[in-house]
Design an enzyme around this catalytic site. Structure first.
Site, PDB file in Angstrom:
ATOM      1  N   ARG A 167       0.823  -1.205   0.000  1.00  0.00           N
ATOM      2  CA  ARG A 167       0.000   0.000   0.000  1.00  0.00           C
ATOM      3  C   ARG A 167       0.859   1.257   0.000  1.00  0.00           C
ATOM      4  O   ARG A 167       0.497   2.254  -0.619  1.00  0.00           O
ATOM      5  CB  ARG A 167      -0.979  -0.059   1.160  1.00  0.00           C
ATOM      6  CG  ARG A 167      -2.062  -1.125   0.925  1.00  0.00           C
ATOM      7  CD  ARG A 167      -2.886  -1.392   2.171  1.00  0.00           C
ATOM      8  NE  ARG A 167      -3.941  -2.353   1.891  1.00  0.00           N
ATOM      9  CZ  ARG A 167      -3.778  -3.682   1.932  1.00  0.00           C
ATOM     10  NH1 ARG A 167      -2.588  -4.187   2.248  1.00  0.00           N
ATOM     11  NH2 ARG A 167      -4.789  -4.498   1.667  1.00  0.00           N
ATOM     12  N   GLU A 346      -9.773 -12.498   2.289  1.00  0.00           N
ATOM     13  CA  GLU A 346     -10.661 -11.557   1.598  1.00  0.00           C
ATOM     14  C   GLU A 346     -10.719 -11.808   0.083  1.00  0.00           C
ATOM     15  O   GLU A 346     -10.553 -10.896  -0.722  1.00  0.00           O
ATOM     16  CB  GLU A 346     -10.220 -10.115   1.892  1.00  0.00           C
ATOM     17  CG  GLU A 346     -10.338  -9.754   3.373  1.00  0.00           C
ATOM     18  CD  GLU A 346      -9.844  -8.348   3.684  1.00  0.00           C
ATOM     19  OE1 GLU A 346     -10.318  -7.779   4.689  1.00  0.00           O
ATOM     20  OE2 GLU A 346      -8.979  -7.821   2.952  1.00  0.00           O
ATOM     21  N   TYR A 437      -3.630  -5.499  15.699  1.00  0.00           N
ATOM     22  CA  TYR A 437      -3.607  -4.713  14.460  1.00  0.00           C
ATOM     23  C   TYR A 437      -3.109  -3.310  14.756  1.00  0.00           C
ATOM     24  O   TYR A 437      -3.840  -2.461  15.290  1.00  0.00           O
ATOM     25  CB  TYR A 437      -4.990  -4.723  13.798  1.00  0.00           C
ATOM     26  CG  TYR A 437      -5.079  -5.795  12.732  1.00  0.00           C
ATOM     27  CD1 TYR A 437      -4.585  -7.086  12.975  1.00  0.00           C
ATOM     28  CD2 TYR A 437      -5.625  -5.538  11.485  1.00  0.00           C
ATOM     29  CE1 TYR A 437      -4.642  -8.071  12.005  1.00  0.00           C
ATOM     30  CE2 TYR A 437      -5.686  -6.528  10.494  1.00  0.00           C
ATOM     31  CZ  TYR A 437      -5.184  -7.786  10.766  1.00  0.00           C
ATOM     32  OH  TYR A 437      -5.229  -8.768   9.803  1.00  0.00           O
ATOM     33  N   ASP A 439      -2.291  -0.872  12.826  1.00  0.00           N
ATOM     34  CA  ASP A 439      -2.752   0.266  12.020  1.00  0.00           C
ATOM     35  C   ASP A 439      -3.988   0.910  12.630  1.00  0.00           C
ATOM     36  O   ASP A 439      -4.390   1.998  12.214  1.00  0.00           O
ATOM     37  CB  ASP A 439      -3.047  -0.165  10.587  1.00  0.00           C
ATOM     38  CG  ASP A 439      -4.051  -1.294  10.506  1.00  0.00           C
ATOM     39  OD1 ASP A 439      -3.966  -2.227  11.329  1.00  0.00           O
ATOM     40  OD2 ASP A 439      -4.916  -1.264   9.611  1.00  0.00           O
ATOM     41  N   GLU A 485      -2.231   1.463   4.702  1.00  0.00           N
ATOM     42  CA  GLU A 485      -3.099   2.351   3.931  1.00  0.00           C
ATOM     43  C   GLU A 485      -2.828   3.808   4.266  1.00  0.00           C
ATOM     44  O   GLU A 485      -2.733   4.661   3.377  1.00  0.00           O
ATOM     45  CB  GLU A 485      -4.578   2.035   4.211  1.00  0.00           C
ATOM     46  CG  GLU A 485      -5.084   0.757   3.577  1.00  0.00           C
ATOM     47  CD  GLU A 485      -5.029  -0.407   4.539  1.00  0.00           C
ATOM     48  OE1 GLU A 485      -4.144  -0.393   5.438  1.00  0.00           O
ATOM     49  OE2 GLU A 485      -5.835  -1.325   4.407  1.00  0.00           O
TER      50      GLU A 485
END
Length: 626
Positions: A167, A346, A437, A439, A485
């Site tokens: 990303r 995903e 996580y 982020d 991201e």
């Protein structure tokens, strides 16, 4: 009288040195403090008793010489004032990564069964030195090490951090710095997320368009996920990739620091960058672009989604497996560790459901649900990896289509997948969103740029990777995941990593019984100071108030708390700036009606800390679910 005064002063200094507080992260198994200190000088010597200790000795000398200005040169021997000793008779309790460290007024002795243990002992040694040891330039200070006896070894064998370089691309030197930082915290695994929709970052010589096309995208700014689509013919200046020589250099660099690199090639979904280079590997064969952060999927509240742009490989096309064999042949040759991570998360199957080739394959395999095609695909991938001598590792979605008993599962969607995998006899790496996580926001969404969720340091610290009712032998360990991201560079990556990666290092290394949040807070604050000297960025959201609201009938209720001990919370609702003379929060309170704005500050030891939090009535109502 003068002699007496000098003796008192000398004794005072000795006592002060003997009582130097020790603030180690992660907390060792055993720490026994003693009287006195050892002073590091230019005449300090570093010796190692076996050739396998040389790499650690050289790294330690480099860590010491820069900030001290000394010129310590390690050499082979058994009489160093800092002695690195590999045991001739292994100490069973230390295992492969444990060590003992004995610091006296005469010097420091580190012993271990393997070089990894020596390396971790050296990292502990640097934390025993003053904070100036992190300085990038030589400084003058009293380089003393408190006398102490430490015995230490890890709870888990897998202690990892993942960095997503798709990303946002991180140059080679930034990756090395990242490895330095995690190795100092006794992490031993660097999960390298090398491919995704937003960029393919590893050179595959037999498939040159993966990097000539797939590594670059159009330039965009603004919030990731809300950016404009690429335009036809638009230049693609943003990106980069690692050559195979870069990879070899980084692998070697990591090995010297006892860090194993686990590469991830994320398939069959998350493959938009690969399809930009080779669109014939998709179901529709339509040309797509490397995604710059656009809104390319509709997400639904139950975790399901619909892709607006195809990003999945076609499981019915034999050319896909030829492609993957080429990719994994080159990847396997570059990374000596036993695992290759093949993603599996995903994966949108809507294009598969409409594809005649996929439908024909389902009929041939007697598969009735398109979701089960992923099991077939991942099975083929596992066979490719096995042929290269590699073990298959994937995200917990790989359980849904059926996997072989030898597959290892990385549980990210909470802990459910990890429990299921362990009960089936699979080895598991625990990395749930709810604890690991990195982020996610660390504090209030009104302060830091908002993202999907919040994960506070205390929550990470309180995590236990072994779920209740699960045989611990199947839990290899855990890791923190840093998706990028909204993380464009290493400086901001550091901000998101710390202090939560300090907390997780203790979760994965230290004995469960040794964990103590108030004690960790004291050590964390010491590491804030150390990080400042080392110019390593970090968040101080732990000092901010936790602001929650709820409804009691038609009244909006305010409920606030502090994350660390000793915080006092003050607030205002009258459009004044709060300070220690404003209303002190002590218990839940009904907020006044009307278009108020809540402002909150925190104090500690009589001084303001943390951020000012400002929330409108609409924002407060939203937090209450209104």
């Amino acid at each position: 009288m003068q002699l007496t005064r000098m003796l008192v002063l000398a004794l005072g200094i000795t006592v002060a040195q003997a009582q130097t507080p020790i603030h180690l992260i992660p907390q060792p198994v055993s720490v026994q403090t003693k009287s006195g200190t050892y002073r590091l000088t230019n005449s300090t010597s570093i010796q190692y008793n076996q050739p396998a200790g040389k790499a650690t000795a050289d790294l330690l000398a480099k860590q010491l010489n820069g900030p001290t200005g000394f010129s310590i040169t390690p050499k082979s021997g058994t009489s160093g004032s800092i002695q690195l000793e590999i045991n001739t008779t292994p100490d069973a309790k230390l295992g492969d990564e444990g060590y003992t460290l004995n610091a006296t007024t005469k010097g420091v002795r580190i012993t271990a069964n393997k070089p990894a243990g020596l390396f971790y002992g050296a990292q502990t040694l640097t934390q025993l030195l003053p904070k100036e040891i992190g300085s990038k330039t030589a400084v003058s200070t009293n380089w003393t090490i408190p006398a102490v006896q430490i015995t230490d070894y890890p709870r888990f064998g897998w202690r990892g951090i993942m960095l997503d370089v798709s990303r946002h691309f991180f140059p080679k030197e930034d990756v090395k710095s990242f490895i330095d930082q995690i190795a100092a915290l006794k992490y031993n695994t660097f999960h390298w997320h090398l491919t995704d929709d937003n960029g393919w970052r590893i050179e595959i010589k037999s498939l040159p368009k993966l990097t000539s096309v797939g590594a670059f995208r159009v330039a965009r700014t603004g919030h990731f996920g809300d950016r404009a689509d690429p335009k036809p013919g638009e230049p693609t200046p943003y990106g980069g990739f690692y050559t195979q020589d870069d990879i070899r250099e980084i692998v070697w660099y990591a090995q010297d620091r006892n860090v194993t690199i686990v590469p991830e090639i994320d398939i069959p979904g998350h493959s938009m960058a690969a399809l930009a280079a080779y669109p014939e590997l998709s179901c529709t064969k339509q040309q797509v672009s490397v995604n710059p952060g656009t809104n390319f999927a509709d997400w639904y509240g139950n975790g399901t989604f619909k892709m607006k742009v195809e990003n999945t490989l076609n499981p019915s096309d034999e050319n896909v497996y030829v492609f993957l064999d080429k990719v994994f042949t080159e990847v396997a040759a570059l990374f000596p560790n036993p695992y290759i991570h093949a993603g599996g998360d995903e994966c949108y199957k809507g294009y598969w459901a409409q594809d005649p080739g996929c439908q024909a394959l389902m009929k041939k395999l007697n598969i009735h649900h398109v979701e089960d095609l992923q099991g077939y695909f991942m099975g083929r991938v596992e066979k490719i990896l096995a042929a290269k001598g590699k073990k298959f590792l994937g995200w917990d979605e790989i359980l849904e289509g059926g996997i072989s008993p030898t597959a290892t599962v990385m549980s990210w969607r909470g802990i459910k997948g990890g429990i299921e995998a362990a009960q089936m006899g699979h080895n598991v790496v625990m990395t749930p969103t709810t604890f690991a996580y990195l982020d996610y926001n660390q504090g209030d969404n009104s302060v830091d740029p908002p993202i999907y969720a919040t994960l506070r340091t205390q929550t990470s610290y309180n995590y236990d990777p072994v779920p209740d009712g699960v045989d611990a032998k199947y839990i290899l360990g855990g890791q923190g995941n840093l998706w990028t991201e909204q993380i464009p560079n290493l400086r901001y990556a550091e901000y998101m990593l710390y202090p939560r990666s300090w907390a997780l290092s203790e979760v994965y290394w230290s004995p469960k019984a040794a964990r103590n949040w108030p004690d960790f807070v004291t050590r964390m604050e010491n590491h804030f100071d150390r990080a400042d000297v080392a110019q390593i960025n970090h968040s101080k959201a732990v000092y901010d108030a936790i602001v929650k609201t709820s409804m009691n009938g038609d009244k909006l209720m305010l409920n606030m708390a502090g994350e660390i001990p000793g915080l006092t919370i003050y607030y205002s609702t009258d459009d004044t700036m709060p300070d220690q003379f404003s209303t002190k929060y002590t218990q839940p309170v009904a907020l006044p009606d009307g278009p108020i704005t809540l402002r909150v500050v925190t104090y500690r030891a009589g001084k303001p800390v943390g951020h000012l939090i400002t929330l409108s009535r609409d924002a407060l109502m939203k937090r209450a679910g209104q």
